[in-house]
Design a protein around this motif. Sequence first.
Motif, PDB file in Angstrom:
ATOM      1  N   HIS A  70       0.824  -1.206   0.000  1.00 25.86           N
ATOM      2  CA  HIS A  70       0.000   0.000   0.000  1.00 25.86           C
ATOM      3  C   HIS A  70       0.861   1.260   0.000  1.00 25.86           C
ATOM      4  O   HIS A  70       0.472   2.279  -0.589  1.00 25.86           O
ATOM      5  N   GLU A 101      -7.365   4.367  -4.492  1.00 29.65           N
ATOM      6  CA  GLU A 101      -7.169   3.434  -3.377  1.00 29.65           C
ATOM      7  C   GLU A 101      -8.515   3.015  -2.784  1.00 29.65           C
ATOM      8  O   GLU A 101      -8.714   1.834  -2.468  1.00 29.65           O
ATOM      9  N   ASP A 137      -4.727   0.725   5.384  1.00 30.45           N
ATOM     10  CA  ASP A 137      -4.161   0.585   4.037  1.00 30.45           C
ATOM     11  C   ASP A 137      -4.193   1.937   3.327  1.00 30.45           C
ATOM     12  O   ASP A 137      -3.243   2.321   2.649  1.00 30.45           O
ATOM     13  N   MET A 141      -1.049   4.174   2.038  1.00 29.68           N
ATOM     14  CA  MET A 141      -0.949   4.731   0.691  1.00 29.68           C
ATOM     15  C   MET A 141      -0.651   6.222   0.758  1.00 29.68           C
ATOM     16  O   MET A 141       0.215   6.726   0.028  1.00 29.68           O
TER      17      MET A 141
END
Length: 196
Positions: A70, A101, A137, A141
Amino acid sequence: MTSLTVDQTPPSSTRFWLTIAFLIIAMQVIAQYMMGRIWICECGYVKLFEPGVNTAGNSQHLFDWYTPSHIIHGFLFYLLGWAVLRGKPLSMRLSLAAFIEAVWEILENSPIVIDRYRTATMAVGYTGDSILNSGMDMVSMIAGFFFAARAPVWLTVAIAILFEILTAFIIRDNLTLNVIMLIWPIEAVKVWQAAL
């Protein structure tokens, strides 16, 4: 060589695009809740890091061995934003990254992709992410995105390669293998991964 851009955006524009990014993240959480995803691990507690890969706790806690993937998403989405929104505010590019994402996190936790993971990849017991893990996650990112925005390109590329090698060595999986096995499974790779 330094990073690919320097942002000189007026504060009002930055606030607008950061609000958009926040709304996208909120929609990700709401969508997953409406899909029936659980907030935290069914075990009833939250761990900082889940070291197991094919365990009930994988993708349920704050971080796991897929967190580097990620972070690499953030690197790649920063590059995409730089390429397609060149000259636009960094916060606008962040909104694009958050949108991509969020779409992936929702798709990844849909029954069709969960079943695909179970049949085509090493994730035989995968049940999807908890909402907490999916949110982290997204945070990972975003961290990767901002790192790529500030770090030299060579360092970002080196870290991505290091993450890919490290996770391939430790868990026999990484972003590259994950994508390959999801789209076009290779039996030899599946056998190698199962030997872990």
